[in-house]
Design a protein around this motif. Sequence first.
Motif, PDB file in Angstrom:
ATOM      1  N   VAL A   1       0.837  -1.129   0.042  1.00 45.50           N
ATOM      2  CA  VAL A   1       0.147  -0.022  -0.157  1.00 45.50           C
ATOM      3  C   VAL A   1       1.027   1.249   0.055  1.00 45.50           C
ATOM      4  O   VAL A   1       1.979   1.280   0.617  1.00 45.50           O
ATOM      5  CB  VAL A   1      -0.895  -0.020   1.271  1.00 45.50           C
ATOM      6  CG1 VAL A   1      -1.721   1.408   1.294  1.00 45.50           C
ATOM      7  CG2 VAL A   1      -2.045  -1.205   0.969  1.00 45.50           C
ATOM      8  N   THR A   2       0.691   2.290  -0.844  1.00 44.79           N
ATOM      9  CA  THR A   2       1.102   3.231  -1.048  1.00 44.79           C
ATOM     10  C   THR A   2       0.485   4.681  -0.395  1.00 44.79           C
ATOM     11  O   THR A   2       1.054   5.743  -0.165  1.00 44.79           O
ATOM     12  CB  THR A   2       1.859   3.704  -2.278  1.00 44.79           C
ATOM     13  OG1 THR A   2       0.609   3.730  -3.130  1.00 44.79           O
ATOM     14  CG2 THR A   2       2.717   2.625  -2.961  1.00 44.79           C
ATOM     15  N   ASP A   3      -0.795   4.454  -0.506  1.00 45.40           N
ATOM     16  CA  ASP A   3      -1.598   5.552  -0.073  1.00 45.40           C
ATOM     17  C   ASP A   3      -2.948   5.167   0.951  1.00 45.40           C
ATOM     18  O   ASP A   3      -3.399   3.956   0.624  1.00 45.40           O
ATOM     19  CB  ASP A   3      -2.174   6.341  -1.206  1.00 45.40           C
ATOM     20  CG  ASP A   3      -1.196   7.222  -2.018  1.00 45.40           C
ATOM     21  OD1 ASP A   3      -0.512   7.917  -1.726  1.00 45.40           O
ATOM     22  OD2 ASP A   3      -0.666   6.572  -2.999  1.00 45.40           O
ATOM     23  N   PHE A   4      -3.259   6.028   1.837  1.00 48.79           N
ATOM     24  CA  PHE A   4      -4.456   5.846   2.594  1.00 48.79           C
ATOM     25  C   PHE A   4      -5.352   6.635   2.482  1.00 48.79           C
ATOM     26  O   PHE A   4      -5.275   7.897   2.211  1.00 48.79           O
ATOM     27  CB  PHE A   4      -3.832   5.590   4.128  1.00 48.79           C
ATOM     28  CG  PHE A   4      -3.013   4.586   4.589  1.00 48.79           C
ATOM     29  CD1 PHE A   4      -3.424   3.151   4.541  1.00 48.79           C
ATOM     30  CD2 PHE A   4      -1.552   4.760   4.548  1.00 48.79           C
ATOM     31  CE1 PHE A   4      -2.504   2.074   4.591  1.00 48.79           C
ATOM     32  CE2 PHE A   4      -0.580   3.931   4.906  1.00 48.79           C
ATOM     33  CZ  PHE A   4      -1.164   2.521   4.918  1.00 48.79           C
ATOM     34  N   VAL A   5      -6.713   6.313   2.757  1.00 47.64           N
ATOM     35  CA  VAL A   5      -7.891   7.207   2.797  1.00 47.64           C
ATOM     36  C   VAL A   5      -8.816   6.775   3.995  1.00 47.64           C
ATOM     37  O   VAL A   5      -8.685   5.462   4.318  1.00 47.64           O
ATOM     38  CB  VAL A   5      -8.696   7.225   1.530  1.00 47.64           C
ATOM     39  CG1 VAL A   5      -9.374   5.867   1.322  1.00 47.64           C
ATOM     40  CG2 VAL A   5      -9.733   8.077   1.529  1.00 47.64           C
ATOM     41  N   ALA A   6      -9.418   7.630   4.682  1.00 48.10           N
ATOM     42  CA  ALA A   6     -10.423   7.273   5.797  1.00 48.10           C
ATOM     43  C   ALA A   6     -11.634   8.168   5.337  1.00 48.10           C
ATOM     44  O   ALA A   6     -11.323   9.397   5.294  1.00 48.10           O
ATOM     45  CB  ALA A   6      -9.891   7.369   7.085  1.00 48.10           C
ATOM     46  N   ARG A   7     -12.809   7.740   5.733  1.00 45.85           N
ATOM     47  CA  ARG A   7     -14.089   8.359   5.558  1.00 45.85           C
ATOM     48  C   ARG A   7     -14.336   8.040   6.902  1.00 45.85           C
ATOM     49  O   ARG A   7     -15.106   6.920   7.459  1.00 45.85           O
ATOM     50  CB  ARG A   7     -14.823   7.574   4.362  1.00 45.85           C
ATOM     51  CG  ARG A   7     -14.146   7.802   3.135  1.00 45.85           C
ATOM     52  CD  ARG A   7     -15.110   7.425   2.084  1.00 45.85           C
ATOM     53  NE  ARG A   7     -14.339   7.978   0.685  1.00 45.85           N
ATOM     54  CZ  ARG A   7     -13.630   7.219  -0.163  1.00 45.85           C
ATOM     55  NH1 ARG A   7     -12.909   6.111   0.443  1.00 45.85           N
ATOM     56  NH2 ARG A   7     -13.031   7.628  -1.067  1.00 45.85           N
ATOM     57  N   ILE A   8     -14.754   9.234   7.601  1.00 52.24           N
ATOM     58  CA  ILE A   8     -15.108   9.147   8.949  1.00 52.24           C
ATOM     59  C   ILE A   8     -16.559  10.322   9.136  1.00 52.24           C
ATOM     60  O   ILE A   8     -16.620  11.117   8.585  1.00 52.24           O
ATOM     61  CB  ILE A   8     -13.970  10.017   9.888  1.00 52.24           C
ATOM     62  CG1 ILE A   8     -12.705   9.147   9.436  1.00 52.24           C
ATOM     63  CG2 ILE A   8     -14.480   9.986  11.214  1.00 52.24           C
ATOM     64  CD1 ILE A   8     -11.615   9.838  10.251  1.00 52.24           C
ATOM     65  N   LYS A   9     -17.439   9.653   9.947  1.00 48.79           N
ATOM     66  CA  LYS A   9     -18.426  10.723  10.139  1.00 48.79           C
ATOM     67  C   LYS A   9     -18.168  11.841  10.896  1.00 48.79           C
ATOM     68  O   LYS A   9     -17.273  12.006  11.540  1.00 48.79           O
ATOM     69  CB  LYS A   9     -19.470   9.937  11.462  1.00 48.79           C
ATOM     70  CG  LYS A   9     -19.973   8.584  10.774  1.00 48.79           C
ATOM     71  CD  LYS A   9     -20.949   8.690   9.735  1.00 48.79           C
ATOM     72  CE  LYS A   9     -21.800   7.487   9.331  1.00 48.79           C
ATOM     73  NZ  LYS A   9     -22.433   7.615   7.901  1.00 48.79           N
ATOM     74  N   GLU A  10     -18.709  13.022  10.254  1.00 48.49           N
ATOM     75  CA  GLU A  10     -18.405  14.531  10.617  1.00 48.49           C
ATOM     76  C   GLU A  10     -18.331  14.779  12.093  1.00 48.49           C
ATOM     77  O   GLU A  10     -17.667  15.421  12.603  1.00 48.49           O
ATOM     78  CB  GLU A  10     -18.889  15.441   9.609  1.00 48.49           C
ATOM     79  CG  GLU A  10     -20.311  15.707   9.777  1.00 48.49           C
ATOM     80  CD  GLU A  10     -21.116  16.370   8.823  1.00 48.49           C
ATOM     81  OE1 GLU A  10     -22.103  16.775   9.060  1.00 48.49           O
ATOM     82  OE2 GLU A  10     -20.324  16.673   7.796  1.00 48.49           O
ATOM     83  N   THR A  11     -19.213  14.044  12.606  1.00 52.14           N
ATOM     84  CA  THR A  11     -19.427  14.264  14.219  1.00 52.14           C
ATOM     85  C   THR A  11     -18.406  13.255  15.005  1.00 52.14           C
ATOM     86  O   THR A  11     -18.424  13.759  16.346  1.00 52.14           O
ATOM     87  CB  THR A  11     -20.866  13.924  14.489  1.00 52.14           C
ATOM     88  OG1 THR A  11     -20.873  12.425  14.208  1.00 52.14           O
ATOM     89  CG2 THR A  11     -22.025  14.763  13.845  1.00 52.14           C
ATOM     90  N   ASN A  12     -17.756  12.641  14.337  1.00 56.23           N
ATOM     91  CA  ASN A  12     -16.635  11.631  14.949  1.00 56.23           C
ATOM     92  C   ASN A  12     -15.136  12.354  15.244  1.00 56.23           C
ATOM     93  O   ASN A  12     -14.341  12.107  14.575  1.00 56.23           O
ATOM     94  CB  ASN A  12     -16.330  10.246  14.477  1.00 56.23           C
ATOM     95  CG  ASN A  12     -15.559   9.253  15.158  1.00 56.23           C
ATOM     96  OD1 ASN A  12     -15.031   9.849  16.007  1.00 56.23           O
ATOM     97  ND2 ASN A  12     -15.818   8.221  14.992  1.00 56.23           N
TER      98      ASN A  12
END
Length: 174
Positions: free
Chosen positions: A101-112
Amino acid sequence: MTGSEPLSMDEEYAMQESWRADSDKCTFIVLAKDPQAGPGGCDIYDNSQMVGDVNFFLNGSDGPHEAELEVMIAEAGASGKGIATEVLALMMHYAVNDAAVTDFVARIKETNDASIHIFRDKFGFVETERSRAFKEVTLRRSADAGLCAVLDQHAAGAARVEYNAALAAPPAAA
């Protein structure tokens, strides 16, 4: 929690089984450490020590070597103790060194706020978009030399133990 929702134990086992068969997904079960235990800090076959999970998957749409990360510490007594930070570092270390893996992404609830803080402030992820429809924020980070040095520091004290399904007790009947 990132974008995942809480699961029952049966749902967790079913998800783990489906992920085990998929080469584009990786999941680690997060267990509570036992200060009295020896190396490794816990019995990996004791399901009662499970406090959450951490996952990545290669979705291919953002790049062949980009992993989307998810973390969930489900047990209330385990929150706020640095566990999510520790397991994310170990998962990213594994992703870089074992899955290219060379890149990471995270999708997080905006209230978290707690998860956003970990990704942004502990690991240097940068916000790249916000979704009003899903009420989530997207954060990204390249696995550059700076991040890899941080991950190496976290992994230096970790012991790698391979899970052997033959040694595990079957899940308790509901």
